[in-house]
Design a protein around this motif. Structure first.
Motif, PDB file in Angstrom:
ATOM      1  N   ILE A 264       1.688   1.783  -3.620  1.00 54.35           N
ATOM      2  CA  ILE A 264       0.471   2.176  -4.340  1.00 54.35           C
ATOM      3  C   ILE A 264       0.155   3.642  -4.065  1.00 54.35           C
ATOM      4  O   ILE A 264      -0.213   4.401  -4.965  1.00 54.35           O
ATOM      5  CB  ILE A 264      -0.717   1.278  -3.939  1.00 54.35           C
ATOM      6  CG1 ILE A 264      -0.476  -0.156  -4.427  1.00 54.35           C
ATOM      7  CG2 ILE A 264      -2.031   1.809  -4.509  1.00 54.35           C
ATOM      8  CD1 ILE A 264      -1.447  -1.170  -3.873  1.00 54.35           C
ATOM      9  N   SER A 265       0.317   4.056  -2.803  1.00 54.77           N
ATOM     10  CA  SER A 265       0.065   5.447  -2.421  1.00 54.77           C
ATOM     11  C   SER A 265       1.012   6.400  -3.156  1.00 54.77           C
ATOM     12  O   SER A 265       0.593   7.444  -3.644  1.00 54.77           O
ATOM     13  CB  SER A 265       0.234   5.614  -0.904  1.00 54.77           C
ATOM     14  OG  SER A 265       0.076   6.964  -0.531  1.00 54.77           O
TER      15      SER A 265
ATOM     16  N   LYS B  62      -5.852   1.497   2.441  1.00 58.08           N
ATOM     17  CA  LYS B  62      -5.505   0.285   1.692  1.00 58.08           C
ATOM     18  C   LYS B  62      -5.441  -0.926   2.622  1.00 58.08           C
ATOM     19  O   LYS B  62      -5.953  -2.010   2.301  1.00 58.08           O
ATOM     20  CB  LYS B  62      -4.156   0.497   0.999  1.00 58.08           C
ATOM     21  CG  LYS B  62      -3.622  -0.711   0.252  1.00 58.08           C
ATOM     22  CD  LYS B  62      -4.388  -0.967  -1.013  1.00 58.08           C
ATOM     23  CE  LYS B  62      -3.783  -2.107  -1.801  1.00 58.08           C
ATOM     24  NZ  LYS B  62      -4.507  -2.394  -3.046  1.00 58.08           N
ATOM     25  N   ASP B  63      -4.822  -0.752   3.790  1.00 59.50           N
ATOM     26  CA  ASP B  63      -4.713  -1.852   4.759  1.00 59.50           C
ATOM     27  C   ASP B  63      -6.084  -2.379   5.164  1.00 59.50           C
ATOM     28  O   ASP B  63      -6.326  -3.588   5.207  1.00 59.50           O
ATOM     29  CB  ASP B  63      -3.967  -1.379   6.010  1.00 59.50           C
ATOM     30  CG  ASP B  63      -2.457  -1.448   5.840  1.00 59.50           C
ATOM     31  OD1 ASP B  63      -2.015  -2.045   4.846  1.00 59.50           O
ATOM     32  OD2 ASP B  63      -1.743  -0.923   6.693  1.00 59.50           O
TER      33      ASP B  63
ATOM     34  N   MET C 166      -7.776  -4.301   2.324  1.00 61.55           N
ATOM     35  CA  MET C 166      -7.183  -5.624   2.128  1.00 61.55           C
ATOM     36  C   MET C 166      -7.484  -6.566   3.297  1.00 61.55           C
ATOM     37  O   MET C 166      -7.585  -7.771   3.116  1.00 61.55           O
ATOM     38  CB  MET C 166      -5.669  -5.495   1.938  1.00 61.55           C
ATOM     39  CG  MET C 166      -5.275  -4.787   0.658  1.00 61.55           C
ATOM     40  SD  MET C 166      -3.488  -4.637   0.446  1.00 61.55           S
ATOM     41  CE  MET C 166      -3.057  -6.356   0.108  1.00 61.55           C
TER      42      MET C 166
ATOM     43  N   ASN D 143      -3.748   7.142   3.188  1.00 61.87           N
ATOM     44  CA  ASN D 143      -3.899   6.204   2.068  1.00 61.87           C
ATOM     45  C   ASN D 143      -3.422   4.805   2.432  1.00 61.87           C
ATOM     46  O   ASN D 143      -4.013   3.804   2.019  1.00 61.87           O
ATOM     47  CB  ASN D 143      -3.126   6.719   0.851  1.00 61.87           C
ATOM     48  CG  ASN D 143      -3.875   7.824   0.133  1.00 61.87           C
ATOM     49  OD1 ASN D 143      -5.058   7.719  -0.128  1.00 61.87           O
ATOM     50  ND2 ASN D 143      -3.188   8.906  -0.180  1.00 61.87           N
TER      51      ASN D 143
ATOM     52  N   SER E 279       0.821  -1.212   0.000  1.00 58.31           N
ATOM     53  CA  SER E 279       0.000   0.000   0.000  1.00 58.31           C
ATOM     54  C   SER E 279       0.856   1.263   0.000  1.00 58.31           C
ATOM     55  O   SER E 279       0.445   2.307  -0.514  1.00 58.31           O
ATOM     56  CB  SER E 279      -0.951   0.011   1.198  1.00 58.31           C
ATOM     57  OG  SER E 279      -0.242  -0.046   2.417  1.00 58.31           O
TER      58      SER E 279
END
Length: 538
Positions: free
Chosen positions: A107-108, A190-191, A194, A186, A104
């Motif tokens: 991705i961020s 994401k965490d 998921m 962010n 993540s």
């Protein structure tokens, strides 16, 4: 970011040149306004018609320059962003395989930080260049119009910009803090996405909501502080701008009354002053915004530089005839997982690792595969130390069937072939061997059917068959299997393991399918306990 400006220097210079032409067009516009006003006072129709033609020509030129400026800027931004995102992605792919950082975070950076650089750095840089040219050209025009008046106006402007300069540093600091908080938000988001199943199953939704809301409030508070600081600077800039305009008009009226300039000159001077003060006021916010990206820029560029190219390790191309482990020990979080392992795996032989859960079987496979390099002892490929070898050259010779199969959001064919080109006959043969033919037949477009993200429309067994098909399609001389058939029914698992064991490849396998017929196909059975090989034999 300078490297990307240098790599696109001609587009950058062209963007600057268009900004210069636009500034010159603005200067000429001021002079045309002066001409029109003087014509109006002179009451000369011939000059009036000439003024109309001149005005239309200038408007057409100005509009074309604005359009051209937008096109050139768009091309420049596209080229820089393609290079930046490509370099970042290459750096991600060049990471060591044992880098277990939270995805993540990357991705961020890819979705937010790089976009922030585009908006706050690159776009503002182009605005800064445009405003600087406008300030310089209009200041020169002002001095050419009336030197004494221009000198007074410039002195007033210098005094009026001191206050915004003082506060621009605070804006930069607050923008840096906001960027950091946004990145943290962010990662949390994401965490939690998921880990949704885990959160739901353990009934910790309310706790997670509280944590997220706290982080979101911190994010919005940080953004609000940036807006407050921008409002303060804008207010002070507006005050200085209005004050400068009023003083300039009063001075112009005085010069008109005393017969030193015409009304047309007043219009021109007022136009030029506006095109100096307004860009000046914007300039400090733009510069502060660019400075505010410093932390993000350093983070991205440092990561790209760190993983810019492959290491200097040996690109090992020789066929692997043996894999030797000499006194190999490995700790994870200070816990001893493997303890003084000594063993030699030989070409074409079949090995099975057995033992209780946590005894080190999977870790042993991953050490041989170079997932970790912080072990003690030596792992040798044909007497060559693994730590001196480029891992990618070893991956070229080994196929790994893992219990957890990652599925791309792409076609079934690309998921099996991993984007490589194979003969269609070979692909179909592997599909039949692994029992994927039923899946292919059930999909609307067969092999070309799109698979959902991480195989959401596939069962665990179908995913595992894809992993097995990948390994068999590669036709490697070495195959590692870590519970590679655990999600299959007993019959399918037996048939597939039999196919793999009948190959000429070196096999090192971890499996819970311990049927006598299959065990007889292994040359060695290695029993692991507490990180040691305590027994071996056929």
């Amino acid at each position: 970011m300078r490297r990307y400006l240098k790599r696109n220097k001609w587009h950058f210079f062209l963007a600057g040149f268009i900004c210069l032409l636009s500034a010159l067009a603005t200067l000429f516009l001021a002079y045309v306004m002066k001409y029109i006003m003087d014509v109006a006072i002179s009451k000369d129709l011939k000059l009036f018609y000439r003024a109309i033609i001149l005005s239309l020509l200038l408007i057409i030129i100005y509009v074309l320059l604005v359009y051209l400026k937008g096109i050139v800027n768009a091309v420049f931004l596209k080229k820089v962003m393609v290079m930046l995102r490509s370099d970042y992605f290459k750096a991600l792919m060049n990471r060591n395989i044992f880098d277990n950082s939270n995805p993540s975070k990357y991705i961020s950076v890819f979705n937010n930080d790089i976009s922030l650089l585009e908006k706050n750095y690159l776009e503002n840089l182009l605005l800064i260049i445009s405003d600087l040219f406008l300030i310089v050209i209009c200041t020169i025009g002002l001095f050419l119009t009336n030197f004494k008046l221009a000198l007074i106006v410039v002195l007033i402007n210098i005094l009026s910009i001191i206050i915004p300069v003082i506060f621009s540093k605070q804006l930069s600091l607050k923008q840096e803090k906001y960027t950091k908080v946004l990145n943290e938000l962010n990662i949390k988001f994401k965490d939690y996405l998921m880990g949704f199943e885990l959160i739901k199953a353990n009934n910790v939704i309310n706790k997670i909501k509280t944590i997220f809301n706290t982080k979101e409030i911190e994010h919005e508070n940080s953004k609000q502080k940036v807006r407050f600081e921008e409002a303060k600077i804008n207010a002070l800039s507006s005050l200085s701008s209005i004050g400068t305009n009023i003083i300039t008009i009063l001075l112009c009226i005085y010069f008109v009354i005393t017969g030193r300039i015409t009304i047309g000159t007043v219009v021109a001077i007022n136009n030029l002053v506006n095109n100096i003060t307004n860009p000046l006021n914007r300039l400090f916010v733009e510069i502060a915004t660019v400075k505010g990206t410093r932390i993000v820029e350093q983070k991205i560029i440092s990561f790209i530089d760190l993983h810019h190219c492959c290491n200097n390790d040996i690109n090992y191309k020789e066929p692997i005839n043996k894999i030797q482990l000499e006194k190999v020990s490995f700790k994870y979080s200070n816990k001893l997982i493997l303890n003084q392992i000594d063993y030699c795996f030989k070409k074409g032989k079949k090995y099975i690792l057995v033992g209780n859960s946590g005894c080190g079987k999977t870790t042993l496979l991953k050490l041989i595969l170079m997932y970790f390099n912080n072990y003690e002892g030596e792992i040798l490929y044909n007497n060559k130390n693994a730590k001196d070898i480029d891992p990618t050259s070893i991956f070229d010779q080994i196929a790994f069937i893992n219990q957890e199969t990652f599925i791309f959001n792409d076609t079934l064919k690309n998921n099996i072939c991993l984007f490589q080109d194979y003969d269609s006959k070979q692909i179909n043969e592997i599909i039949n061997k692994t029992g994927l033919n039923q899946l292919v037949a059930s999909l609307p477009e067969g092999l070309n059917s799109k698979i959902k993200e991480n195989g959401a429309n596939l069962s665990g067994g179908q995913k595992q068959k894809i992993a097995i098909a990948r390994a068999l399609l590669k036709q490697k001389e070495i195959i590692f299997i870590d519970e590679g058939t655990s999600n299959l029914d007993n019959l399918s698992a037996y048939e597939i393991e039999k196919i793999i064991l009948d190959s000429k490849a070196m096999i090192i396998s971890i499996t819970h399918h311990l049927k006598k017929e299959l065990l007889e196909k292994y040359d060695e059975i290695l029993v692991l306990d507490q990180g040691k090989i305590i027994e071996s034999g056929s």
